[in-house]
Scaffold this motif. Structure first.
Motif, short mmCIF file in Angstrom:
data_model
loop_
_atom_site.label_atom_id
_atom_site.label_comp_id
_atom_site.label_asym_id
_atom_site.label_seq_id
_atom_site.Cartn_x
_atom_site.Cartn_y
_atom_site.Cartn_z
N GLN A 22 0.81 -1.21 0.00
CA GLN A 22 0.00 0.00 0.00
C GLN A 22 0.85 1.27 0.00
OE1 GLN A 22 -3.55 -0.17 -0.45
NE2 GLN A 22 -2.53 -2.06 -1.08
N GLY A 23 2.00 1.22 0.64
CA GLY A 23 2.88 2.39 0.61
C GLY A 23 3.41 2.65 -0.78
N ASP A 24 3.79 1.58 -1.50
CA ASP A 24 4.24 1.73 -2.88
C ASP A 24 3.13 2.31 -3.75
OD1 ASP A 24 6.48 0.47 -1.91
OD2 ASP A 24 6.18 -1.41 -2.99
N ALA A 28 2.94 5.78 -6.01
CA ALA A 28 2.64 5.75 -7.43
C ALA A 28 1.39 6.58 -7.75
CB ALA A 28 2.45 4.31 -7.91
N LEU A 29 0.41 6.57 -6.86
CA LEU A 29 -0.79 7.38 -7.06
C LEU A 29 -0.46 8.87 -7.04
CD1 LEU A 29 -3.30 5.37 -4.85
CD2 LEU A 29 -3.43 5.65 -7.34
N ALA A 30 0.43 9.26 -6.14
CA ALA A 30 0.85 10.67 -6.10
C ALA A 30 1.55 11.04 -7.40
CB ALA A 30 1.77 10.91 -4.91
N GLY A 31 2.36 10.13 -7.93
CA GLY A 31 3.00 10.36 -9.22
C GLY A 31 1.98 10.45 -10.33
N ALA A 32 0.96 9.58 -10.28
CA ALA A 32 -0.09 9.60 -11.30
C ALA A 32 -0.86 10.92 -11.26
CB ALA A 32 -1.04 8.42 -11.08
N GLU A 33 -1.13 11.41 -10.06
CA GLU A 33 -1.80 12.70 -9.93
C GLU A 33 -0.97 13.80 -10.57
OE1 GLU A 33 -4.55 12.53 -5.92
OE2 GLU A 33 -2.51 13.28 -5.73
N ARG A 85 4.95 13.60 0.53
CA ARG A 85 3.93 14.37 1.26
C ARG A 85 2.53 13.99 0.79
NH1 ARG A 85 0.99 18.85 0.25
NH2 ARG A 85 2.16 19.43 -1.62
N ARG A 86 2.30 14.09 -0.49
CA ARG A 86 0.96 13.82 -1.03
C ARG A 86 0.62 12.34 -0.94
NH1 ARG A 86 -4.16 15.17 -1.60
NH2 ARG A 86 -5.10 14.14 -3.41
N GLY A 87 1.63 11.48 -1.02
CA GLY A 87 1.38 10.05 -1.04
C GLY A 87 0.96 9.45 0.28
N ARG A 88 1.13 10.18 1.36
CA ARG A 88 0.82 9.61 2.67
C ARG A 88 -0.67 9.22 2.76
NH1 ARG A 88 3.66 9.76 7.29
NH2 ARG A 88 5.06 11.33 6.42
N GLY A 89 -0.92 7.92 2.84
CA GLY A 89 -2.29 7.43 2.97
C GLY A 89 -3.14 7.57 1.72
N LEU A 90 -2.53 7.84 0.56
CA LEU A 90 -3.31 8.16 -0.63
C LEU A 90 -4.05 6.93 -1.18
CD1 LEU A 90 -3.98 10.62 -2.32
CD2 LEU A 90 -2.04 10.07 -3.82
#
Length: 201
Positions: A22-24, A28-33, A85-90
């Motif tokens: 889930q951390g990975d 990756a979701l933050a990168g996708a955003e 920063r953005r990826g925390r819990g995303l």
């Protein structure tokens, strides 16, 4: 549809071994955003710094939230800092959003009453869009999926991603995931050493 949402559906639909961390996925979701914000001309990259531009209506609550959370003043935020920063819990935030929209459901194992809920996508236009994008071999989605450990057909020729800011984002995602795995490895070693000390007493 957005790249983070497509990535969420891919991680639920395409088998991976071991399962996606889930951390990975959050990184990756933050990168996708960020990639979607670049495509929407909401931001530009100056080297590895994220420079806000316009704030268009993005028609997606989480992507709007990402845009509004950008650092607005120089020297701006690096891509790496943004991911952490953005990826925390995303991943949990996207899963909750999909569940609230009825895009995914939680299913409990029928024969194991105390088993954990499993999140499963329902058949929907959003899920089919993600599947179409995946099977078409779209390079950005394939690269993000590969970063979290999904290596399935189609395999993308990632060497084609050489121009513009997107390779910078994808490289930062890969580096962040690698760094996070190194942290996990250190913790496993430390935990094993601690267990050995207790067993030796």
């Amino acid at each position: 549809m957005t790249t983070p949402r497509d990535l969420m559906f891919v991680t639920m639909d395409v088998p991976s071994s071991p399962p996606v961390e889930q951390g990975d996925l959050s990184l990756a979701l933050a990168g996708a955003e960020l990639i979607d914000l670049i495509d929407a001309h909401a931001v530009a990259l100056d080297g590895d710094r994220i420079v806000p531009r316009t704030q268009p209506a993005l028609d997606d609550r989480l992507l709007d939230e990402a845009s509004s959370s950008l650092t607005q003043q120089a020297p701006y935020e690096t891509v790496e800092d943004w991911l952490w920063r953005r990826g925390r819990g995303l991943a949990a935030a996207y899963r909750a959003a999909l569940e609230a929209e009825g895009q995914v459901t939680r299913r409990r194992h029928r024969w194991i009453p105390f088993s954990a809920d499993r999140t499963a996508p329902v058949d929907s236009p959003a899920r089919r869009h993600a599947a179409d994008r995946w099977t078409s071999g779209e390079l950005v989605l394939a690269a993000l999926a590969a970063a979290v450990g999904i290596h399935d057909e189609p395999t993308a020729d990632l060497a084609q991603l050489t121009d513009g800011p997107i390779p910078t984002v994808l490289a930062a995602v890969n580096e962040a995931v690698t760094e996070l795995e190194a942290v996990r490895q250190r913790r496993r070693i430390e935990d094993a050493a601690f267990d050995n000390i207790w067993r030796g007493q």
